[in-house]
Design a protein around this motif. Structure first.
Motif, PDB file in Angstrom:
ATOM      1  N   CYS A 153       0.810  -1.265   0.098  1.00  9.32           N
ATOM      2  CA  CYS A 153       0.097   0.112  -0.025  1.00  9.32           C
ATOM      3  C   CYS A 153       0.912   1.169  -0.026  1.00  9.32           C
ATOM      4  O   CYS A 153       0.666   2.192  -0.703  1.00  9.32           O
ATOM      5  N   SER A 154       1.839   1.272   0.893  1.00  6.15           N
ATOM      6  CA  SER A 154       2.741   2.503   0.998  1.00  6.15           C
ATOM      7  C   SER A 154       3.442   2.528  -0.434  1.00  6.15           C
ATOM      8  O   SER A 154       3.599   4.041  -0.903  1.00  6.15           O
ATOM      9  N   ALA A 155       3.826   1.614  -1.265  1.00  3.37           N
ATOM     10  CA  ALA A 155       4.555   1.609  -2.344  1.00  3.37           C
ATOM     11  C   ALA A 155       3.539   2.035  -3.355  1.00  3.37           C
ATOM     12  O   ALA A 155       4.040   3.060  -4.503  1.00  3.37           O
ATOM     13  N   ILE A 156       2.367   1.655  -3.274  1.00  7.27           N
ATOM     14  CA  ILE A 156       1.514   2.062  -4.492  1.00  7.27           C
ATOM     15  C   ILE A 156       1.253   3.856  -4.238  1.00  7.27           C
ATOM     16  O   ILE A 156       1.148   4.299  -5.344  1.00  7.27           O
ATOM     17  N   LEU A 157       1.028   4.182  -3.133  1.00  7.07           N
ATOM     18  CA  LEU A 157       0.697   5.673  -2.793  1.00  7.07           C
ATOM     19  C   LEU A 157       1.905   6.291  -2.630  1.00  7.07           C
ATOM     20  O   LEU A 157       1.923   7.592  -2.484  1.00  7.07           O
ATOM     21  N   GLN A 158       3.244   5.604  -2.689  1.00  6.29           N
ATOM     22  CA  GLN A 158       4.457   6.474  -2.738  1.00  6.29           C
ATOM     23  C   GLN A 158       4.414   7.263  -1.620  1.00  6.29           C
ATOM     24  O   GLN A 158       4.915   8.522  -1.626  1.00  6.29           O
ATOM     25  N   LEU A 159       4.425   6.742  -0.420  1.00  8.91           N
ATOM     26  CA  LEU A 159       4.059   7.451   0.938  1.00  8.91           C
ATOM     27  C   LEU A 159       5.627   7.199   1.449  1.00  8.91           C
ATOM     28  O   LEU A 159       6.485   6.508   1.371  1.00  8.91           O
ATOM     29  N   PRO A 160       6.035   8.670   2.048  1.00  8.92           N
ATOM     30  CA  PRO A 160       7.387   8.711   2.629  1.00  8.92           C
ATOM     31  C   PRO A 160       7.585   7.777   3.837  1.00  8.92           C
ATOM     32  O   PRO A 160       6.370   7.308   4.514  1.00  8.92           O
TER      33      PRO A 160
END
Length: 172
Positions: free
Chosen positions: A128-135
Motif C-alpha cells: 500500500c505504501s509503495a502504491i501510494l508512494q508514501l514517505p
C-alpha cells in the motif's frame, strides 16, 4: 438519527452498490475525522481518498477480497509518525490510538449520511505504501471502503455488559 441510533445502526459493510459517493458527502465525513480528538491535539493523520479506477485496482491487491473490490471509494487512513505524540515514560506512539478515534468518527458520520464502511487492517502495508508512494514517516493504518450498502446486513453479536465491565477492580 440521534447518536445512539447511529451507533446501533453502524455495521461493517461488505457489499456495496455500484454507485459513486458524492464528493460533498466525502468532505462531510472527513470533516468529522478532522475534528476528532488526538493526543496533545497533534492531529497526526492524513486521509487519502481513492476513487480513481486504476488506483483502486492497485489497492485491491493489498487486500484481495471480492467484497472489498465492490466499494467505489477507499479512504486510506495514515499516521504521520513525525507528528504523533510519544509518551515520555516509555516512548509509546499515540498515532494508532489517534487514528482509531478519527476512523470511528468517519464510520459514524458515514452511517448518519446513509453510507457504509468497514475497517480493514489486515492488508499489505508495504505494498500500500509503495502504491501510494508514501514517505517513511507516513504509515497506512487502515483501509476504509466507503459506499452505499447493498442492504445485506449481518447479525451484530456483542458480549453481554457484565462480561466486559468491571467496577473498582478487574474481576474476570
Amino acid at each position: 438519527m440521534n447518536l445512539s441510533e447511529i451507533i446501533k445502526n453502524r455495521y461493517s459493510v461488505r457489499n456495496y452498490k455500484d454507485s459513486k459517493v458524492e464528493k460533498e458527502l466525502i468532505l462531510e465525513i472527513l470533516e468529522a475525522a478532522r475534528t476528532a480528538p488526538s493526543a496533545v491535539n497533534f492531529q497526526p493523520w492524513h486521509f487519502i481518498v481513492i476513487q480513481n479506477e486504476e488506483l483502486l485496482t492497485q489497492l485491491h491487491s493489498c487486500y484481495d477480497r471480492s467484497w472489498f473490490r465492490s466499494a467505489p471509494t477507499i479512504i486510506v487512513a495514515c499516521a504521520d509518525h513525525l507528528q504523533s505524540w510519544k509518551r515520555p515514560s516509555d516512548g509509546k506512539d499515540s498515532a494508532d490510538i489517534d487514528l482509531a478515534i478519527a476512523i470511528d468518527h468517519i464510520t459514524l458520520k458515514a452511517t448518519e449520511l446513509g453510507l457504509g464502511t468497514c475497517w480493514v487492517c489486515n492488508f499489505d502495508v508495504t505494498s500500500c505504501s509503495a502504491i501510494l508512494q508514501l514517505p517513511d514517516n507516513i504509515e497506512p493504518i487502515a483501509l476504509i471502503p466507503l459506499g452505499y450498502s447493498d442492504g445485506k446486513r449481518p447479525d451484530k453479536k456483542r458480549k453481554p455488559i457484565d462480561e466486559i465491565v468491571h467496577f473498582d477492580r478487574f474481576n474476570p
